[in-house]
Enzyme design. Sequence first.
Site, PDB file in Angstrom:
ATOM      1  CD  GLU A  81       6.080   7.146 -48.448  1.00 58.40           C
ATOM      2  OE1 GLU A  81       6.377   6.151 -48.048  1.00 58.40           O
ATOM      3  OE2 GLU A  81       4.753   6.693 -49.664  1.00 58.40           O
TER       4      GLU A  81
HETATM    5  C1  LIG Z   1      -3.174  12.164 -48.897  1.00 57.95           C
HETATM    6  C2  LIG Z   1      -1.998  11.234 -48.590  1.00 57.95           C
HETATM    7  C3  LIG Z   1      -1.983   9.807 -49.460  1.00 57.95           C
HETATM    8  C4  LIG Z   1      -1.255   8.240 -48.488  1.00 57.95           C
HETATM    9  N1  LIG Z   1      -0.798   7.642 -49.852  1.00 57.95           N
HETATM   10  C5  LIG Z   1      -0.392   6.196 -48.628  1.00 57.95           C
HETATM   11  C6  LIG Z   1      -0.569   5.434 -49.676  1.00 57.95           C
HETATM   12  O1  LIG Z   1      -0.903   4.831 -50.607  1.00 57.95           O
HETATM   13  N2  LIG Z   1       0.173   4.387 -48.223  1.00 57.95           N
HETATM   14  C7  LIG Z   1       0.025   3.632 -47.028  1.00 57.95           C
HETATM   15  O2  LIG Z   1      -0.407   2.595 -46.876  1.00 57.95           O
HETATM   16  N3  LIG Z   1      -0.401   5.798 -46.565  1.00 57.95           N
HETATM   17  C8  LIG Z   1      -0.512   6.192 -47.252  1.00 57.95           C
HETATM   18  N4  LIG Z   1      -0.950   7.095 -46.469  1.00 57.95           N
HETATM   19  C9  LIG Z   1      -0.578   7.473 -45.018  1.00 57.95           C
HETATM   20  C10 LIG Z   1       0.236   8.264 -44.153  1.00 57.95           C
HETATM   21  O3  LIG Z   1       0.961   7.421 -44.617  1.00 57.95           O
HETATM   22  C11 LIG Z   1       0.269   8.069 -42.804  1.00 57.95           C
HETATM   23  O4  LIG Z   1      -0.467   9.398 -42.828  1.00 57.95           O
HETATM   24  C12 LIG Z   1       1.152   8.230 -42.016  1.00 57.95           C
HETATM   25  O5  LIG Z   1       1.981   7.293 -42.051  1.00 57.95           O
HETATM   26  C13 LIG Z   1       0.733   8.883 -40.368  1.00 57.95           C
HETATM   27  O6  LIG Z   1       0.198   8.233 -39.947  1.00 57.95           O
HETATM   28  P1  LIG Z   1      -1.068   8.501 -39.517  1.00 57.95           P
HETATM   29  O7  LIG Z   1      -1.765   9.582 -40.217  1.00 57.95           O
HETATM   30  O8  LIG Z   1      -2.387   7.528 -38.910  1.00 57.95           O
HETATM   31  O9  LIG Z   1      -0.467   9.466 -38.306  1.00 57.95           O
HETATM   32  P2  LIG Z   1      -0.473   8.727 -36.459  1.00 57.95           P
HETATM   33  O10 LIG Z   1       0.552   7.912 -36.815  1.00 57.95           O
HETATM   34  O11 LIG Z   1      -1.994   8.661 -36.100  1.00 57.95           O
HETATM   35  O12 LIG Z   1       0.089   9.605 -36.469  1.00 57.95           O
HETATM   36  C14 LIG Z   1      -0.409  11.078 -35.779  1.00 57.95           C
HETATM   37  C15 LIG Z   1       0.521  11.831 -35.099  1.00 57.95           C
HETATM   38  O13 LIG Z   1       1.488  11.361 -33.639  1.00 57.95           O
HETATM   39  C16 LIG Z   1       2.835  11.190 -33.529  1.00 57.95           C
HETATM   40  N5  LIG Z   1       3.411  10.062 -33.563  1.00 57.95           N
HETATM   41  C17 LIG Z   1       2.879   8.982 -34.192  1.00 57.95           C
HETATM   42  N6  LIG Z   1       3.831   7.770 -33.160  1.00 57.95           N
HETATM   43  C18 LIG Z   1       4.586   8.288 -33.329  1.00 57.95           C
HETATM   44  C19 LIG Z   1       5.959   7.818 -32.142  1.00 57.95           C
HETATM   45  N7  LIG Z   1       6.438   6.652 -32.339  1.00 57.95           N
HETATM   46  N8  LIG Z   1       6.607   9.385 -31.918  1.00 57.95           N
HETATM   47  C20 LIG Z   1       6.511  10.548 -32.231  1.00 57.95           C
HETATM   48  N9  LIG Z   1       5.198  11.143 -32.786  1.00 57.95           N
HETATM   49  C21 LIG Z   1       4.862   9.817 -33.297  1.00 57.95           C
HETATM   50  C22 LIG Z   1       3.282  11.764 -35.835  1.00 57.95           C
HETATM   51  O14 LIG Z   1       4.517  11.644 -36.063  1.00 57.95           O
HETATM   52  C23 LIG Z   1       1.813  12.252 -35.878  1.00 57.95           C
HETATM   53  O15 LIG Z   1       2.020  13.672 -35.774  1.00 57.95           O
HETATM   54  C24 LIG Z   1      -1.295   8.526 -47.050  1.00 57.95           C
HETATM   55  C25 LIG Z   1      -2.063   9.644 -46.349  1.00 57.95           C
HETATM   56  C26 LIG Z   1      -2.168  10.615 -46.970  1.00 57.95           C
HETATM   57  C27 LIG Z   1      -3.300  11.550 -46.375  1.00 57.95           C
END
Ligand SMILES: Cc1cc2nc3c(=O)[nH]c(=O)nc-3n(C[C@H](O)[C@H](O)[C@H](O)COP(=O)(O)OP(=O)(O)OC[C@H]3O[C@@H](n4cnc5c(N)ncnc54)[C@H](O)[C@@H]3O)c2cc1C
Length: 589
Positions: free
Chosen positions: A437
């Site tokens: 989220e």
């Molecule tokens: C168990 C699970 C359930 C989930 N359920 C859903 C779901 O139902 N629907 C759905 O759509 N998604 C879902 N997700 C995805 C989840 O919402 C994302 O994992 C989350 O939004 C973060 O994206 P990412 O993992 O790609 O991290 P990334 O975007 O790759 O980020 C990696 C790191 O970089 C940091 N970062 C990225 N951009 C910035 C910025 N501009 N400034 C500062 N820091 C930054 C982040 O804070 C993080 O620490 C789920 C994930 C998991 C693991």
Amino acid sequence: MTYQAPLRDMQFVLYELLNGDEILPSLPNCEDASRDIMDAMLTEAAKLAENVMAPLNTSGDREGCQYNPDDKTVTTPTGFKEAYKQFAENGWTSIASPQEYGGQGMPHTLNTLAEEMVCSANLSLGMYPGLTHGAINALTSYGSDELKERFLPKLVSGEWTGTMCLTEPHCGTDLGLIRTKAIPAADGSYDISGTKIWITGGEHDLTDNIVHLVLAKLPDAPGGSKGISLFLVPKFLEDRSRNPAFCGGLEHKMGIKGSATCVMNFEEAKGWLIGEPHKGLQAMFVMMNSARLMVGLQGLGIAEAAYQTSLGFAKERRQSRSLSGPQEPDQAADCIIVHPDVRRMLLRQKATIEGGRALAYFTSMQLDIAHKSDDEKEREHADDMVQLLTPVVKAYLTDEGFFCANDGLQLMGGNGFTQDWPIEQFVRDSRITRIYEGTNGIQALDLVGRKLGMAGGRAIKRFFAMLDHYCKNNENDLHIEHVKNSSKKLQQATMWLMQHGMTDREQAGSAATPYLRVFALTAMSYFWSRMANLAKRSLDAGSTEVDFYQAKIHTAEFFMDKLLPQIDSLITEIESGKDSLMSISVAQL
Ligand SMILES: Cc1cc2nc3c(=O)[nH]c(=O)nc-3n(C[C@H](O)[C@H](O)[C@H](O)COP(=O)(O)OP(=O)(O)OC[C@H]3O[C@@H](n4cnc5c(N)ncnc54)[C@H](O)[C@@H]3O)c2cc1C
């Protein structure tokens, strides 16, 4: 795992602190939310959480979800289907949904209390109906009347569940990068193609249909996040034909193993536009905001479950003698609850949970007022509070939920690390709440980058005015100096952000996470002061619930003495600026 819903504390916050039994039934169409009715509903929710959902928490973790590659289906852990059915049949999916679509139209706040119980009892199982609420909200706010009529009744009744399909392999936080495509079809629908990952409840066997809300781009979409549209894509179409939206597999993850986290392949699946073309993020934000508050409750719920487990352990485990001399000389050793360090871990949990409960329920009530009040000014004020506090509830309560679960485990020593106790699962399950989220880092950027500046800083000014008003009207009460002080420091940090963060966005970025924490601690000081004073007044008035109210006064003291002082080091961290973060080169890291 055993769990007992903390009904007395929930009632204290809802009725004594927030006057929910006066405010909620006074809102239009909420006349039924009398104290008697709310109490009866909460008692029923507690029974369901304690007797049906909690007993499946450990087994659900051990068994997990199974992917069946032959038909691309997912089987949830034993018992989940029956428990979900009971949950839906008892009306818990429809509490706060619109009556015109079969909902009960009760205040959202009531749902919040029930949701806390569900998250404590079985976070994985709670995810399925939890995300459905978000889908209902987005569809209610932005769907056409026709879409609402076709899909809302079954989502509201819980016969179908909803999902939120945003994330793709190459994009999580930065949704402007999505590649899923939507091609207009002759009949007014769209063909949706693309791969989404980590989709909660993307496929499961709890219901016979699933309604996916999918972000995709139209052929003429402008680049970036301004070109995203939102589509409704059901698993089965109304003629019961299978829409090609298939689960390609399950993630193997460290926690919430009973929640199906799916790869979803959309292969020209039929979908319908929700809201206007290219304005999907707006609609998705409705869903995300409701989901963010829910995830905050997940942090709170897990912290409560961890507290109950570690408190029970601390009252029975005997090791060493009390530093002030043996407390139970007849026994070989005293219970570990006599040791200051063990009490530190217990009280950190108790103070965080009870203060966090006040913060979360307050925000929920503001949401009800923002949606339902017939006074426009009141709605605007409440909406400002919701906007401002949503990232705080999400990030602070999930950070703390994880820290509380960790403290609970630490308190239990080696026992906590084993699967003989449920606490290692709480640590694993709570970890994801800080990530999905929108990671907590992104919540902090939302607070600093969007919410503080909203309408010329109107929301933050209103927040300060609320604290100021409280302090002025209660000058001689408990902990007023603490509230004044923390409010002053939050103002100092806000001023620093205005002076440095507006001209240099990296300064704002470097201060965001500690700033959110200062904000949360300040809000907690306000609620703890109010709760301590309410408790004192109840005792002065001769209440017989002496232990309950005295505990509130003691816990408030612990919060002010041991947790609130973190603000000072956080302010130092904020004011040290970005230099030590940004001066080191990538090669040097
Ligand atoms: C168990 C699970 C359930 C989930 N359920 C859903 C779901 O139902 N629907 C759905 O759509 N998604 C879902 N997700 C995805 C989840 O919402 C994302 O994992 C989350 O939004 C973060 O994206 P990412 O993992 O790609 O991290 P990334 O975007 O790759 O980020 C990696 C790191 O970089 C940091 N970062 C990225 N951009 C910035 C910025 N501009 N400034 C500062 N820091 C930054 C982040 O804070 C993080 O620490 C789920 C994930 C998991 C693991």
